[in-house]
Design a protein around this motif. Structure first.
Motif: not given
Ligand code: DOR
Length: 435
Positions: A151, A162, A166, A178, A217, A221, A228
Motif C-alpha cells: 500500500s 496501481l 495489480l 489502496d 480502482d 481491478t 484489491l
C-alpha cells in the motif's frame, strides 16, 4: 505463570458459536478444557456470569511509525496498545521515514518486531518507491521477506503504478491496499465539504475525492482481474460502486474505521485536532450508511487506522496539525458500547468483521481459545464501565477521541501465544504479567 482457572465463562469462537466453559491455563501457557475441577489446585480462579472470552482481534490498518518516527509510536508502545485493545495481530503501514519500500527494511522491521513486540505485527510494504507513485517497489522481494500486503497508505497509489502493481501482484497472489483519495480534489482541505465547512469557511474535502478514486480502482481491478482492498471508506457514494463491483464478481474487499461508524462532521467538536483524520468524518447519513453496508457484507472489515502523532504536532493550529488519531486501545470497547449494547449488532458480527474476514482476505491464522493450545484470547466483563483517561493508553499518543467518555467492554486481560500480554491492575491480582 501461576495456574489460572477460568470457571464457567462465556466463550465465543470464530465459527460464531458460543458456549459456557471452564478451562485452566497451565504454567506453559496452554489451555486445558475441564469438565470438573478442584478449585484448591489453582492459584487464581476467574469466575463470573458476565465474563466473556473473545478470539483475538486483527487490525489490518495501523501506523506503528517504525522506522524513523519512534517519537510517535514504536514497536513496544504500539504492540502493548494493541494487546490492551484485544488485538493479537496487526498490520503496520509503510508511510514511515524511510518508507518501507524494500526487502531490507521489511527484514529490519521484522527483526525489531520479533525482539520487541508482545503480539504479531505484519509489515505492509510500499507499492511505489518512497511512495512517490513513480516506480514500482520490489513487491515480490518484500513478500518473500514477510510483507503481508502492499500500500502507499497516507496517499493514493498513482494510476499507472496501481495498474502495474495489480498485474504484477497477481502472479504471486499479492494483495494491494489502496487509500482512495484524489489528492487534487482534496487539495488543502481539512474537513468534509458540507454544512460546517461552508458555515465556517474551512478548506474542505469533497465526497468526490474518495469516490473517483474508488471508481478508478474498480475499473483497474476489472481490467487486471486482480485483488484489491480499499482502505477506510468514508462516503455513502463509494458504496454504490462497491456493491456493483461485488455483484460483478470482482475480487474487491474494503474496510471502515471504528471512528467513521461513530462520528460525523456534526457530532464532533469543531477545531479539535483529535478529530482531524483522513478521510474526514462525513455526514450523519454517510456514517449510518457505512454501518448498514457493513451489516449487509458490502464492507468486509472494521479497522482502527490507529495513526498516532506527537502532542506538539496535534497542538498545532487545526490547518497545520497532521491527520490521524489513535484507536487500538478503544476500538473494541467503542464498538461494544455504541453498537452491541444498543442492539445494533452482536459480538458475532464483531468477530466476523475483526477476526474472520481479515483472516480470510489476508490468509492469516485465527487466534482463539483452543483446547491444548497456547492461550490466545481476551476477556472482558459485561456491564463494567471505564471512564476513558490518558493513563489507560500504552500508545505514545493519548489524544483519543474517546477521552472523558464512558466506554464498556475494555479487555481485562489479553493472552497471546500463551503469554499474558495485558492485564488490568485489578484483575487476577495474584498473577504477574511477565511481558
Ligand atoms: O490515511 C491516513 C494516514 C494517517 C497517518 O497519520 O499516517 N492518518 C490519517 O488520518 N489518515
Amino acid at each position: 505463570m501461576n495456574k489460572i482457572l477460568f470457571k464457567n465463562v462465556l466463550a465465543y469462537f470464530s465459527d460464531l458459536s458460543s458456549k459456557r466453559i471452564s478451562f485452566y491455563i497451565d504454567q506453559s501457557g496452554k489451555v486445558n478444557f475441564l469438565d470438573s475441577y478442584d478449585i484448591s489446585s489453582f492459584e487464581e480462579v476467574v469466575e463470573g456470569e458476565d465474563l466473556v472470552i473473545m478470539p483475538l482481534l486483527t487490525d489490518v490498518h495501523t501506523h506503528i511509525r517504525v522506522p524513523g518516527q519512534e517519537e510517535k509510536e514504536d514497536i513496544v508502545s504500539g504492540s502493548k496498545a494493541a494487546a490492551r485493545g484485544g488485538f493479537g495481530q496487526i498490520f503496520t503501514m509503510p508511510n514511515t521515514n524511510p518508507v518501507v519500500d524494500n526487502a531490507y527494511l521489511v527484514d529490519y522491521l521484522i527483526s525489531n518486531i520479533n525482539k520487541n513486540s508482545v503480539i504479531k505485527i505484519y509489515p505492509v510494504g510500499a507499492v511505489s518507491k518512497n511512495q512517490l507513485g513513480e516506480e514500482l517497489s520490489p513487491l515480490l522481494e518484500m513478500k518473500k521477506s514477510g510483507a503481508i500486503a502492499f500500500s502507499d497508505d497516507g496517499k493514493p497509489i498513482s494510476t499507472n503504478i496501481l495498474r502495474k502493481a495489480l498485474i504484477y501482484s497477481k502472479t504471486f497472489d499479492g494483495i494491494i491496499i489502496d487509500h482512495p483519495e484524489d489528492i487534487v480534489l482534496s487539495g488543502n482541505g481539512v474537513i468534509h465539504e458540507g454544512k460546517i465547512s461552508r458555515a465556517y469557511g474551512i478548506n474542505s474535502i469533497p465526497y468526490t475525492s474518495e469516490e473517483v478514486c474508488v471508481a478508478r480502482d474498480i475499473a483497474l481491478t476489472r481490467e487486471t482481474r486482480s485483488r484489491l482492498h480499499l482502505a477506510h471508506l468514508s462516503t455513502r457514494h463509494s458504496l454504490k460502486y462497491i456493491e456493483a463491483a461485488k455483484e460483478e464478481g470482482l475480487n474487491i474487499t474494503s474496510e471502515v474505521t471504528v471512528n467513521h461508524l461513530i462520528f460525523n462532521c456534526e457530532n464532533i467538536p469543531i477545531f479539535d485536532t483529535r478529530f482531524k483524520v483522513k478521510p474526514p468524518f462525513r455526514d450523519e447519513e454517510d456514517m449510518n450508511e457505512l454501518f448498514i453496508a457493513l451489516k449487509k457484507g458490502l464492507i468486509d472489515v472494521v479497522c482502527t487506522d490507529h495513526a498516532p502523532h506527537t502532542l506538539e504536532e496535534k497542538e498545532l493550529d487545526y490547518s497545520e496539525a497532521p491527520f490521524g488519531t489513535p484507536g487500538l486501545e478503544t476500538a473494541f470497547a467503542a464498538l461494544y458500547t455504541y453498537f452491541v449494547m444498543k442492539n445494533k449488532c452482536n459480538l458475532e458480527d464483531i468477530i466476523k468483521w475483526m477476526v474472520v474476514n481479515p483472516s480470510k482476505i489476508f490468509s492469516l491464522p485465527v487466534l482463539e481459545l483452543k483446547n491444548r493450545s497456547r492461550a490466545n484470547f481476551f476477556i472482558f466483563k459485561k456491564g463494567k464501565e471505564f471512564l476513558v483517561s490518558p493513563e489507560m493508553f500504552f500508545s505514545k499518543c493519548k489524544l483519543s477521541v474517546f477521552l472523558n467518555k464512558t466506554l464498556y467492554g475494555f479487555p481485562l486481560a489479553t493472552f497471546y501465544n500463551g503469554n499474558l500480554v495485558y492485564k488490568d491492575k485489578n484483575f487476577m491480582k495474584s498473577v504477574k504479567q511477565e511481558i
